[in-house]
Motif scaffolding. Structure first.
Motif, PDB file in Angstrom:
ATOM      1  N   LEU A 116      51.182  35.587  14.659  1.00 43.92           N
ATOM      2  CA  LEU A 116      51.235  34.698  15.817  1.00 43.92           C
ATOM      3  C   LEU A 116      52.681  34.252  15.996  1.00 43.92           C
ATOM      4  O   LEU A 116      53.303  33.764  15.046  1.00 43.92           O
ATOM      5  N   VAL A 117      53.205  34.399  17.206  1.00 41.16           N
ATOM      6  CA  VAL A 117      54.609  34.077  17.470  1.00 41.16           C
ATOM      7  C   VAL A 117      54.705  33.236  18.735  1.00 41.16           C
ATOM      8  O   VAL A 117      54.070  33.550  19.754  1.00 41.16           O
ATOM      9  N   LEU A 118      55.513  32.183  18.684  1.00 41.20           N
ATOM     10  CA  LEU A 118      55.807  31.384  19.869  1.00 41.20           C
ATOM     11  C   LEU A 118      56.981  32.030  20.598  1.00 41.20           C
ATOM     12  O   LEU A 118      58.123  31.952  20.150  1.00 41.20           O
ATOM     13  N   ARG A 119      56.689  32.679  21.713  1.00 44.28           N
ATOM     14  CA  ARG A 119      57.730  33.322  22.503  1.00 44.28           C
ATOM     15  C   ARG A 119      58.183  32.406  23.641  1.00 44.28           C
ATOM     16  O   ARG A 119      57.699  31.294  23.785  1.00 44.28           O
ATOM     17  N   GLU A 120      59.090  32.922  24.451  1.00 45.27           N
ATOM     18  CA  GLU A 120      59.683  32.092  25.501  1.00 45.27           C
ATOM     19  C   GLU A 120      58.655  31.645  26.532  1.00 45.27           C
ATOM     20  O   GLU A 120      58.669  30.498  26.986  1.00 45.27           O
ATOM     21  N   HIS A 121      57.743  32.553  26.896  1.00 43.01           N
ATOM     22  CA  HIS A 121      56.808  32.249  27.976  1.00 43.01           C
ATOM     23  C   HIS A 121      55.351  32.200  27.531  1.00 43.01           C
ATOM     24  O   HIS A 121      54.466  32.008  28.371  1.00 43.01           O
ATOM     25  N   GLY A 122      55.070  32.398  26.251  1.00 45.05           N
ATOM     26  CA  GLY A 122      53.673  32.372  25.840  1.00 45.05           C
ATOM     27  C   GLY A 122      53.490  32.614  24.354  1.00 45.05           C
ATOM     28  O   GLY A 122      54.447  32.799  23.594  1.00 45.05           O
ATOM     29  N   LEU A 123      52.226  32.621  23.949  1.00 46.98           N
ATOM     30  CA  LEU A 123      51.837  32.853  22.558  1.00 46.98           C
ATOM     31  C   LEU A 123      51.537  34.336  22.369  1.00 46.98           C
ATOM     32  O   LEU A 123      50.651  34.890  23.024  1.00 46.98           O
TER      33      LEU A 123
ATOM     34  N   ALA B  90      45.624  46.907  16.240  1.00 45.66           N
ATOM     35  CA  ALA B  90      44.245  46.842  16.726  1.00 45.66           C
ATOM     36  C   ALA B  90      44.115  45.909  17.922  1.00 45.66           C
ATOM     37  O   ALA B  90      43.231  46.084  18.760  1.00 45.66           O
ATOM     38  N   LEU B  91      44.994  44.913  18.005  1.00 45.97           N
ATOM     39  CA  LEU B  91      44.958  43.949  19.115  1.00 45.97           C
ATOM     40  C   LEU B  91      46.367  43.429  19.336  1.00 45.97           C
ATOM     41  O   LEU B  91      47.059  43.066  18.382  1.00 45.97           O
ATOM     42  N   GLU B  92      46.777  43.390  20.603  1.00 44.94           N
ATOM     43  CA  GLU B  92      48.097  42.866  20.941  1.00 44.94           C
ATOM     44  C   GLU B  92      48.030  42.244  22.329  1.00 44.94           C
ATOM     45  O   GLU B  92      47.617  42.893  23.288  1.00 44.94           O
ATOM     46  N   LEU B  93      48.423  40.986  22.426  1.00 41.56           N
ATOM     47  CA  LEU B  93      48.406  40.299  23.713  1.00 41.56           C
ATOM     48  C   LEU B  93      49.361  39.118  23.670  1.00 41.56           C
ATOM     49  O   LEU B  93      49.797  38.685  22.603  1.00 41.56           O
ATOM     50  N   GLU B  94      49.669  38.606  24.864  1.00 40.75           N
ATOM     51  CA  GLU B  94      50.491  37.407  24.987  1.00 40.75           C
ATOM     52  C   GLU B  94      49.827  36.480  25.997  1.00 40.75           C
ATOM     53  O   GLU B  94      49.623  36.852  27.152  1.00 40.75           O
ATOM     54  N   MET B  95      49.483  35.283  25.538  1.00 37.59           N
ATOM     55  CA  MET B  95      48.855  34.284  26.404  1.00 37.59           C
ATOM     56  C   MET B  95      49.933  33.367  26.965  1.00 37.59           C
ATOM     57  O   MET B  95      50.676  32.747  26.198  1.00 37.59           O
ATOM     58  N   PRO B  96      50.054  33.271  28.286  1.00 35.94           N
ATOM     59  CA  PRO B  96      51.070  32.378  28.866  1.00 35.94           C
ATOM     60  C   PRO B  96      50.777  30.923  28.526  1.00 35.94           C
ATOM     61  O   PRO B  96      49.616  30.529  28.341  1.00 35.94           O
ATOM     62  N   TYR B  97      51.825  30.134  28.462  1.00 37.49           N
ATOM     63  CA  TYR B  97      51.660  28.722  28.111  1.00 37.49           C
ATOM     64  C   TYR B  97      50.824  27.969  29.143  1.00 37.49           C
ATOM     65  O   TYR B  97      50.242  26.932  28.825  1.00 37.49           O
TER      66      TYR B  97
END
Length: 212
Positions: A14-21, A33-40
């Motif tokens: 789990l990584v806190l990126r600039e625009h989302g998780l 197996a799973l890769e996604l980025e949830m916007p803040y």
């Protein structure tokens, strides 16, 4: 900031990126197996939960199977005979071992930590050595999301379109990005009116006072 957990069959990052998780899960071979980025915008509210998922049906099946096997293997003879004494001794050892495994599974195998967001949830095995780091990451995620929303959506312009901005202020207040005092001040700035209860005089409602 990031949180990483490694198990025999999977690894979760789990990584806190600039625009989302950012969430990435790999299997035991290292393949994604799973890769996604949830916007803040879709994160708040954030909460954590510890829960247990005990496989009751499987455990009951094992229990009945063990009882049936024990009933078929009970040696004939008196309780004082060596065969019967040895048998019940082994039964006691097996029961103690099974109880220890159940206790271990209750706190390790079947215990989970869940990170809840507005749109999704991340379920991880609950390991005692990582509980503090997991909670720290959840707190940092909530703080980062609120900071991002405040920066991207918290500015108002009284010369612009008022209604969308009022809805945005109400949305940020609902997500606890703004305190009640901040939301009230921004609403006053947009409308020019103090958002209090209606003023009355001689039984008639008066217009709200305007603030220059």
């Amino acid at each position: 900031m990031h949180f990483q957990q490694r198990q025999l069959t999977r690894a979760t990052l789990l990584v806190l990126r600039e625009h989302g998780l950012y969430v990435c899960e790999r299997n035991g071979r290292g393949h994604i197996a799973l890769e996604l980025e949830m916007p803040y915008e879709e994160i708040l509210p954030v909460r954590t939960e510890r829960r247990r998922q005990v496989p009751r049906r499987q455990l009951l099946a094992l229990l009945f199977g063990a009882l049936w096997l024990g009933a078929t293997l009970v040696p004939s003879g008196t309780l004082a005979s060596p065969e019967v004494t040895d048998f019940w001794g082994w039964v006691l050892v097996a029961a103690t071992g099974a109880g220890g495994l159940f206790f271990h599974g209750l706190h390790r195998w079947w215990s989970q930590r869940v990170l809840h967001t507005a749109r999704a949830q991340v379920v991880l095995p609950d390991t005692p050595t990582e509980r503090a780091a997991f909670q720290e990451f959840a707190t940092a995620l909530e703080r980062r999301a609120k900071t991002y929303l405040r920066r991207e959506y918290g500015t108002v312009n009284p010369l612009g379109n008022i209604e969308p901005q009022l809805r945005r202020v109400a949305w940020l207040r609902e997500l606890d990005v703004f305190s009640p005092a901040e939301a009230k001040a921004l609403t006053t700035r947009l409308t020019g009116q103090v958002p209090n209860a209606p003023l009355t005089s001689l039984g008639q409602d008066l217009d709200m006072p305007f603030v220059n």
